[in-house]
Design a protein around this motif. Structure first.
Motif, short mmCIF file in Angstrom:
data_model
loop_
_atom_site.label_atom_id
_atom_site.label_comp_id
_atom_site.label_asym_id
_atom_site.label_seq_id
_atom_site.Cartn_x
_atom_site.Cartn_y
_atom_site.Cartn_z
N ARG A 149 -51.47 48.39 -23.78
CA ARG A 149 -52.30 49.08 -22.54
C ARG A 149 -51.18 50.06 -21.96
O ARG A 149 -50.14 49.88 -21.87
N ARG A 150 -51.67 51.23 -21.77
CA ARG A 150 -51.04 52.19 -21.13
C ARG A 150 -51.68 52.41 -19.48
O ARG A 150 -53.02 52.68 -19.53
N THR A 151 -50.93 52.29 -18.47
CA THR A 151 -51.53 52.34 -17.17
C THR A 151 -50.65 53.76 -16.52
O THR A 151 -49.30 53.78 -16.53
N GLU A 152 -51.35 54.48 -15.83
CA GLU A 152 -50.94 55.66 -15.33
C GLU A 152 -51.01 55.82 -13.75
O GLU A 152 -52.05 55.40 -13.22
N TYR A 153 -49.89 55.99 -13.15
CA TYR A 153 -49.72 56.04 -11.69
C TYR A 153 -49.09 57.41 -11.40
O TYR A 153 -48.81 58.34 -12.31
N PRO A 204 -53.68 52.14 -10.09
CA PRO A 204 -53.39 53.34 -10.86
C PRO A 204 -54.32 54.30 -11.07
O PRO A 204 -55.66 53.79 -10.86
N GLN A 210 -45.52 55.72 -15.23
CA GLN A 210 -46.44 54.99 -16.02
C GLN A 210 -45.88 53.80 -16.82
O GLN A 210 -44.70 53.55 -16.67
N GLU A 251 -64.51 50.52 -14.40
CA GLU A 251 -63.84 49.94 -15.67
C GLU A 251 -65.06 49.83 -16.58
O GLU A 251 -66.19 49.55 -16.35
N SER A 254 -43.63 44.50 -20.69
CA SER A 254 -44.08 45.90 -20.19
C SER A 254 -42.88 46.83 -20.06
O SER A 254 -41.69 46.16 -20.08
N TYR A 292 -56.21 53.83 -16.60
CA TYR A 292 -55.66 53.00 -17.79
C TYR A 292 -56.44 52.91 -19.27
O TYR A 292 -57.82 52.93 -19.06
N ASP A 300 -46.24 51.04 -19.87
CA ASP A 300 -46.74 50.46 -21.15
C ASP A 300 -46.59 48.92 -21.19
O ASP A 300 -45.53 48.43 -21.10
N ASP A 304 -56.58 50.47 -22.81
CA ASP A 304 -56.23 49.20 -23.43
C ASP A 304 -56.98 48.96 -24.88
O ASP A 304 -58.11 49.36 -24.91
#
Length: 266
Positions: A143-147, A120, A151, A93, A175, A123, A153, A125
């Motif tokens: 924040r966008r988090t990708e799995y 994830p 995903q 991070e 979210s 991400y 938001d 942010d």
């Protein structure tokens, strides 16, 4: 680290809390102050969590680093390693908090996981913070988090206030989880600074949150939790951090966690 003076600055916030607030890192590093000449701090920590309902325990190790420059810009990052569901994930991070004028802070941050078994894939942010009158601070972040298979938001809206040796904060998380609804969560925090650098505080949260599974899927569940945490500076260069907490993940499990960290300032 010398003792800060309680001189009132803009908005009725003592200047020592202004320094903290304008770092834009209230979730990460607000519980301590940084010397005006710049400062580097490293922390290594270990966490263990016990789960009921037959789940194996979780654990995590982190190495966090932070550097505040003379200009007031704060760089920070971490390398991490976590174990859940019998698997290990590793990641990194990094972020920076940039003061803009006297009242604003912009804070971009990003993270990347190398194995993404349950964490994830990554991400990004962006957080913006504004110093307000009467000791108040407002913030908003996207924040966008990708799995692997989804995903998330998230919009986080927060408010906090400093008064005397206290800090109180509230955060609303909204979210949008692809294929799993739109969970909403609430978080409350209250900290007591018992000297210029050391603190003890409580945290409480409730609502619905998302969680990644080992197969890359994401699910949402009702969540509630409570915790105690603190940081105690032994002298100007060494500190101990600690965290105790409980989280109920709906009917799935209860987690009981403890974390200890050692921090060194240079």
């Amino acid at each position: 680290m010398g003792r800060a003076q309680l001189v009132t600055g803009q908005g009725g916030i003592p200047r020592k809390w202004q320094q903290v607030a304008l770092m834009g890192l209230t979730l990460l590093v607000a519980p301590y102050l940084v010397a005006d000449e710049g400062r580097t701090e490293l922390e290594v920590s270990q966490r263990y969590e016990h789960l009921d309902n037959g789940f194996a325990g979780w654990q995590a190790q982190r190495l966090d680093a932070q550097r505040r420059t003379v200009s007031g810009i704060t760089w920070y990052g971490a390398v991490l390693r976590e174990r859940r569901y019998g698997n290990w994930d590793e990641g990194v991070e990094a972020g920076v908090a940039i003061p803009v004028g006297e009242n604003w802070v912009i804070q971009p941050e990003a993270g990347k996981t190398f194995d993404d078994s349950f964490l994830p894939k990554g991400y990004v942010d962006l957080r913006v913070q504004r110093l307000l009158p009467e000791g108040w601070i407002g913030s908003a972040s996207l924040r966008r988090t990708e799995y692997d298979n989804s995903q998330v938001d998230r919009l986080a809206l927060g408010g906090e206030r400093y008064w005397g040796n206290w800090r109180g904060a509230y955060t609303l998380n909204i979210s949008d989880v692809e294929g799993a609804g739109s969970p909403i969560g609430h978080m409350l925090a209250l900290d007591r600074y018992y000297n210029d650098t050391s603190f003890v505080g409580i945290r409480a949260n409730t609502g619905r949150e998302e969680e990644g599974l080992p197969d890359g899927r994401v699910f949402t569940a009702s969540v509630s939790g409570f915790g105690l945490r603190g940081r105690h500076w032994l002298d100007a260069d060494w500190a101990l951090s600690w965290d105790l907490g409980w989280v109920s993940q709906g009917d799935i499990y209860n987690r009981y966690g403890a974390q200890i960290g050692i921090r060194r300032a240079f």
